[in-house]
Scaffold this active site. Sequence first.
Site, PDB file in Angstrom:
ATOM      1  N   HIS A   1       0.840  -1.198   0.000  1.00  0.00           N
ATOM      2  CA  HIS A   1       0.000   0.000   0.000  1.00  0.00           C
ATOM      3  C   HIS A   1       0.873   1.245   0.000  1.00  0.00           C
ATOM      4  CE1 HIS A   1       0.461   1.036   4.326  1.00  0.00           C
ATOM      5  NE2 HIS A   1       0.398  -0.267   4.544  1.00  0.00           N
TER       6      HIS A   1
ATOM      7  N   CYS B   1       3.571  -4.522   6.633  1.00  0.00           N
ATOM      8  CA  CYS B   1       3.184  -4.303   5.238  1.00  0.00           C
ATOM      9  C   CYS B   1       4.385  -3.859   4.398  1.00  0.00           C
ATOM     10  CB  CYS B   1       2.086  -3.238   5.155  1.00  0.00           C
ATOM     11  SG  CYS B   1       0.476  -3.817   5.738  1.00  0.00           S
TER      12      CYS B   1
END
Length: 154
Positions: A119, A130
């Site tokens: 992201h 992430c």
Amino acid sequence: MPRVRATIALGLAGLGALGGTGVGSAEPLRPVEAPLVDGTPCTVAARACVSIGAKQAWLLDDGRVVRGPVAVSTGGAGKETPRGAFGVEWKNRDHRSAEFGGAPMPFAVFFAPGGIAFHEGDTRTGSAGCVRLARADAEAFHDFLAVGDRVEIV
């Protein structure tokens, strides 16, 4: 010079769409040998490749680099980005984190258990697991990858 071969889980036999929701259900992938894509640490089976050590990522198509290397940040101490082969489970262009009080996760592409995703985000600091990308790169990863596509994290 001989091409390097790597043993990384190959195949998406355990991945399947669930009732048209655009969500996949990941199961362990079988390890097999496959050649590496030139200039990356990942196999020709991958559609996305991340090198945690180099803090770089690539988009791959049929064994060719189509974007990258691009800068990324990955998980920090105690919240490491998992290594291995995964399948894209689901995507959300305007996702907000339930775990982190609604924090924005634009262009989210979820690929590993625990809400691990590509992201948009700050690539200069560690994440909570992430893989963060600059805006243009996050948008490219979101648009290029589809549910079921193979992601290799090394």
